[in-house]
Design an enzyme around this catalytic site. Sequence first.
Site, PDB file in Angstrom:
ATOM      1  N   GLU A  57     -10.955   4.606   6.783  1.00  0.00           N
ATOM      2  CA  GLU A  57      -9.873   3.931   7.503  1.00  0.00           C
ATOM      3  C   GLU A  57     -10.330   3.437   8.865  1.00  0.00           C
ATOM      4  OE1 GLU A  57      -9.505   6.734   5.794  1.00  0.00           O
ATOM      5  OE2 GLU A  57      -8.165   6.104   4.189  1.00  0.00           O
ATOM      6  N   HIS A 126       1.659  12.266   1.346  1.00  0.00           N
ATOM      7  CA  HIS A 126       2.083  10.986   0.760  1.00  0.00           C
ATOM      8  C   HIS A 126       3.542  10.713   1.115  1.00  0.00           C
ATOM      9  CE1 HIS A 126      -1.358  12.249  -1.685  1.00  0.00           C
ATOM     10  NE2 HIS A 126      -1.587  10.979  -1.876  1.00  0.00           N
TER      11      HIS A 126
END
Lengths: 334, 423
Positions: A57, A126
């Site tokens: 990322e 999540h």
Amino acid sequence: MNMIQAINSALDIKMGVDPDIVVMGEDVGFFGGVFKATEGLQKKYGKTRVFDTPITECGIIGVAVGMAAYGLRPVPEIQFADYIYPALDQIVSEAARLRYRSAGEFTAPITVRSPFGGGIFGGQTHSQSPEGIFTHVSGIKTVIPSTPYDAKGLLISAIEDNDPVIFFEPKRIYNGPFDGHHDRPVTPWARHPASAVPTGHYRIPLGQAAIVRPGEDVTILTYGTMVHVVAAAVAEKGLDAEIIDLRTLVPLDMATIEASVKKTGRCMVVHEATKTSGFGAELSALVQEHCFHHLEAPVRRVTGWDTPYPHSLEWAYYPGPVRLSLALDKIMQD
Amino acid sequence: MTSEEPRRNLRPLSLHVPEPRFRPGDPVDFADFDRGRAGAVPRPDPDVSPEAIREVAYSLVRVLDDEGQAVGPWNPRLAPERLIGMLRHMALTRAYDDRMYRAQRQGKTSFYMKSTGEEATSVAAAYALDRDDMCFPSYRQQGLLIARDWPLVDMMNQVYSNRGDRLKGRQMPIMYSARAAGFFSISGNLATQYPQAVGWAMASASKGDTRIAAAWCGEGSTAEGDFHSALTFASVYRAPVVLNVINNQWAISSFSGFAGAEATTFAARAIGYGIAGLRVDGNDALAVHAATEWAADRARDGHGPTLIEHFTYRAEGHSTSDDPSKYRSAEERSKWPLGDPIARLKQHLITIGAWDEERQAAMDREVAEEVRAAAKEAEQNGILGEGLHFPFSTMFEDVFEEMPWHLEEQLGEMTEEWKASGR
């Protein structure tokens, strides 16, 4: 269109007219994204404009900042907002500050798309709603749509904006609005008026809230999935609440908020994110500062608990209909 | 918490914590340092596969020998005028550093960082790149700007945060930004420029451009995660980028062992990524030029990225806030086996008959005068804390392209505060 199709359409439309737009991220290329938001784009625009990236990322955002410095307009995807943290340094220290520290010599017109929010049994990594981390950073805009129509119009605006934008997509409502009743079947977007999405180009300006339901009794400030949960709770209560979907958290549409709270005299803030130092605290403080003499009750926050997002206890964590109902009772009695 | 009883009959583990060889007061002896012989390392073609030149990552590419002759296959064979230009830019960089260091000590600014001893790693590299190749420097590559003839006054205005500072006094001294010179805005956050340089290079490639990118970081910063992500991206997309690691042995007070130097070289990091890795005598301007040119050719011809480790020595403190006598031996600098980059290039030019002590002395006077005149001009624009800087309202500008209401509101509050304070 559902929200995924609307996002896909926004990307398609912008890529079609602006050769400087590139879409990048984990699994976004050939596969079209784990949520299919970038489906078909690589085939249409080629591998140099829509490409898969290594799983890093900080690299994705760092590379996007460099591409922006060159003159491109990257739209990087972070697969889940829960995984944006490795990129925080590049977002906070670089993208957000580049225009300021170079006095405009270099800019970072990047749009970071990322699915966020809970209600899908995503557990700890999540489900998170980290918008408060980004609204705290000077130099970035934070946008969260709640319908397919808004998602497309806001995403187009975000991509066209010359400032870096964090664009959080509530994944719980990718396929249909969610009223908080997790025990009932999901309704698809098709039955919701906001699923009527024009196929062409249109914009919803950043920094403008939407009044989802006008009312007189209490102002409810919310965004993302919670817009629908709040709307259902208000309907079930038969309360004449004014529901405001903020859509953009920074810059905030303070004028709409102020006018509403001065009218109703009550204000409730609702978000999925944890409470302490969440964006609700900022909203509460702003309303108190701007509307103090009009307030008939303390500003109340209904949020996720100050715990990591649990798996099995999801519906005990989630600010659903019962929590909202109790809070609405309280604020109307205050 | 230690366990009460040892498991079975095993020897207790021990944790290795690296320790530099010389601490304050220690005599310094580099006798066992293997410099290799100048000219000994072969020079492959720039299209070579990274795995075929593994040994270069463990060697030291050197061109200038102890007599000042340029020898071996890496000799870039530059015209003497070009070498003299390089020498002058290196001397100018050193004179600039000396002046600004003094300015900080005189209280004219808050902070400064010298690049003494490392001038070749930016000046000679700049000479090997095209003027429009984009540089992503760390904070110790002022030599890039100087080699590209960027006005010293502009750099000084930034250091003084005065009204001539194009960055409007927003950045700490030395965090320059000069787009027109192909010099990316410097950030305080280490190694962030590494993936950015790779991204710039990827963009150039995706647009069918011919320009390449170059990045610099110190050996200490190679430990950052951004270093890894940059090398991964550079390798995956074969980005036209030159990745420079300035191994000056010290990251503030930590010697290079804390970045992993005890186990391997920094150039060798490239091998695992499938990137070409060169290890170069960073105090040898000709070697730095040759390696950079090689890497630039490689990038331009589509053969992908190169990592260059410039083996050098940070001759001075980390910054004006640092006192190196507290953690390393003062003898290290004088005994450094690779010498001083300016002295070595000067010796070479004298050896080949293109230079002499008289011209050197004249040049030294010239660069000192150039710096002095620039400083005088810059100080007319003010120094930190004295005279007018940018109006406070500019503090709120450029956060966003357009000022949002909350910044307008804060600007209003600041205006009141300014008036109340009687300013």
